[in-house]
Motif scaffolding. Structure first.
Motif, mmCIF file in Angstrom:
data_model
loop_
_atom_site.group_PDB
_atom_site.id
_atom_site.type_symbol
_atom_site.label_atom_id
_atom_site.label_comp_id
_atom_site.label_asym_id
_atom_site.label_seq_id
_atom_site.Cartn_x
_atom_site.Cartn_y
_atom_site.Cartn_z
ATOM 1 N N ASN A 130 0.824 -1.216 0.000
ATOM 2 C CA ASN A 130 0.000 0.000 0.000
ATOM 3 C C ASN A 130 0.854 1.260 0.000
ATOM 4 O O ASN A 130 0.540 2.239 -0.689
ATOM 5 N N ALA A 131 1.928 1.271 0.780
ATOM 6 C CA ALA A 131 2.775 2.461 0.862
ATOM 7 C C ALA A 131 3.393 2.773 -0.499
ATOM 8 O O ALA A 131 3.430 3.934 -0.920
ATOM 9 N N THR A 132 3.862 1.755 -1.194
ATOM 10 C CA THR A 132 4.459 1.954 -2.510
ATOM 11 C C THR A 132 3.423 2.462 -3.504
ATOM 12 O O THR A 132 3.674 3.403 -4.270
ATOM 13 N N TRP A 133 2.241 1.855 -3.491
ATOM 14 C CA TRP A 133 1.158 2.270 -4.392
ATOM 15 C C TRP A 133 0.779 3.721 -4.128
ATOM 16 O O TRP A 133 0.654 4.522 -5.055
ATOM 17 N N LEU A 134 0.610 4.080 -2.851
ATOM 18 C CA LEU A 134 0.234 5.453 -2.503
ATOM 19 C C LEU A 134 1.333 6.442 -2.883
ATOM 20 O O LEU A 134 1.040 7.525 -3.411
ATOM 21 N N ALA A 135 2.585 6.096 -2.628
ATOM 22 C CA ALA A 135 3.683 7.005 -2.969
ATOM 23 C C ALA A 135 3.697 7.297 -4.463
ATOM 24 O O ALA A 135 3.898 8.446 -4.882
ATOM 25 N N THR A 136 3.460 6.266 -5.266
ATOM 26 C CA THR A 136 3.427 6.449 -6.722
ATOM 27 C C THR A 136 2.285 7.366 -7.128
ATOM 28 O O THR A 136 2.472 8.312 -7.909
ATOM 29 N N ARG A 137 1.080 7.116 -6.595
ATOM 30 C CA ARG A 137 -0.092 7.940 -6.945
ATOM 31 C C ARG A 137 0.076 9.379 -6.480
ATOM 32 O O ARG A 137 -0.302 10.311 -7.166
ATOM 33 N N LEU A 138 0.633 9.551 -5.291
ATOM 34 C CA LEU A 138 0.821 10.908 -4.761
ATOM 35 C C LEU A 138 1.859 11.663 -5.585
ATOM 36 O O LEU A 138 1.666 12.840 -5.909
ATOM 37 N N ALA A 139 2.944 10.997 -5.966
ATOM 38 C CA ALA A 139 3.969 11.638 -6.789
ATOM 39 C C ALA A 139 3.386 12.056 -8.137
ATOM 40 O O ALA A 139 3.690 13.145 -8.643
ATOM 41 N N GLU A 140 2.536 11.205 -8.714
ATOM 42 C CA GLU A 140 1.892 11.547 -9.988
ATOM 43 C C GLU A 140 1.053 12.814 -9.869
ATOM 44 O O GLU A 140 0.871 13.546 -10.840
ATOM 45 N N ARG A 141 0.515 13.071 -8.691
ATOM 46 C CA ARG A 141 -0.340 14.228 -8.446
ATOM 47 C C ARG A 141 0.475 15.442 -8.019
ATOM 48 O O ARG A 141 -0.086 16.503 -7.748
ATOM 49 N N GLY A 142 1.796 15.284 -7.889
ATOM 50 C CA GLY A 142 2.642 16.399 -7.502
ATOM 51 C C GLY A 142 2.830 16.543 -6.007
ATOM 52 O O GLY A 142 3.433 17.515 -5.552
ATOM 53 N N ALA A 143 2.310 15.599 -5.231
ATOM 54 C CA ALA A 143 2.521 15.620 -3.782
ATOM 55 C C ALA A 143 3.804 14.857 -3.464
ATOM 56 O O ALA A 143 4.228 13.987 -4.221
ATOM 57 N N SER A 144 4.394 15.186 -2.332
ATOM 58 C CA SER A 144 5.666 14.592 -1.952
ATOM 59 C C SER A 144 5.495 13.766 -0.678
ATOM 60 O O SER A 144 5.079 14.293 0.350
ATOM 61 N N VAL A 145 5.816 12.474 -0.760
ATOM 62 C CA VAL A 145 5.786 11.643 0.437
ATOM 63 C C VAL A 145 7.096 11.871 1.188
ATOM 64 O O VAL A 145 8.180 11.599 0.671
#
Length: 174
Positions: A25-40
């Motif tokens: 889940n963490a990897t999936w979320l990090a990828t989706r957030l990065a695509e949206r311009g957010a930074s984990v």
């Protein structure tokens, strides 16, 4: 100055810490957030412990623009995430009218058959429907609470994805 939305991802579950479950889940979320311009900025795994969950939320909700929690939702005795979120905000866990309505309108489940607490969320939270499962998620302040089952977590995140945006940082080569 350009501010990129900074996010912390917290996974809840003894099974992750024990190595029985991989934290995809963490990897999936990090990828989706990065695509949206957010930074984990942080990823953390905590045990199924109310106070440990609450402490992590207290720290991260102050330090980051948003906190995404996954796991520990549902009808079993070790699912303490909602209680931990409520403790972090110093509010009770209460029966939520939107969750009651959601289950009353749901064809698949009879509210009378649900485990005690399934209709309860931290007081003041916004309910997030679970299109792939039973337990609803919640948003309280800048804290988003999602299920741990990947299919459920992904479907629920898709409902709130537009709330995560930021400026994508590009490196300019001169």
């Amino acid at each position: 100055t350009i501010h990129t939305m900074q996010v912390a991802v917290v996974a809840v579950g003894d099974e992750i810490l024990a190595g029985d479950v991989v934290n995809t889940n963490a990897t999936w979320l990090a990828t989706r957030l990065a695509e949206r311009g957010a930074s984990v900025e942080r990823m953390l795994v905590v045990p199924d412990d109310r106070e440990t969950i609450a402490d992590a939320i207290r720290e991260y909700r102050e330090a980051y623009d948003a906190v995404l929690l996954t796991g520990g939702l549902g009808p079993t005795h070790d699912d303490l995430t909602m209680e931990g979120v409520a403790a972090a905000f110093d509010v009770p866990v209460v029966e939520h009218p939107d969750v009651v309505t959601y289950f009353d309108d749901h064809d698949t489940y009879d509210r009378a058959d649900l485990t005690d607490g399934t209709t309860h969320l931290p007081d003041g939270a916004r309910m997030l429907p679970n299109p792939e499962g039973v337990a609803p998620g919640a948003v309280l302040g800048n804290v988003y609470v999602l299920p741990g089952v990947p299919e459920e977590m992904e479907a629920m995140f898709d409902q709130v994805a537009d709330e995560f945006s930021g400026t994508v940082q590009r490196v300019a080569f001169v």
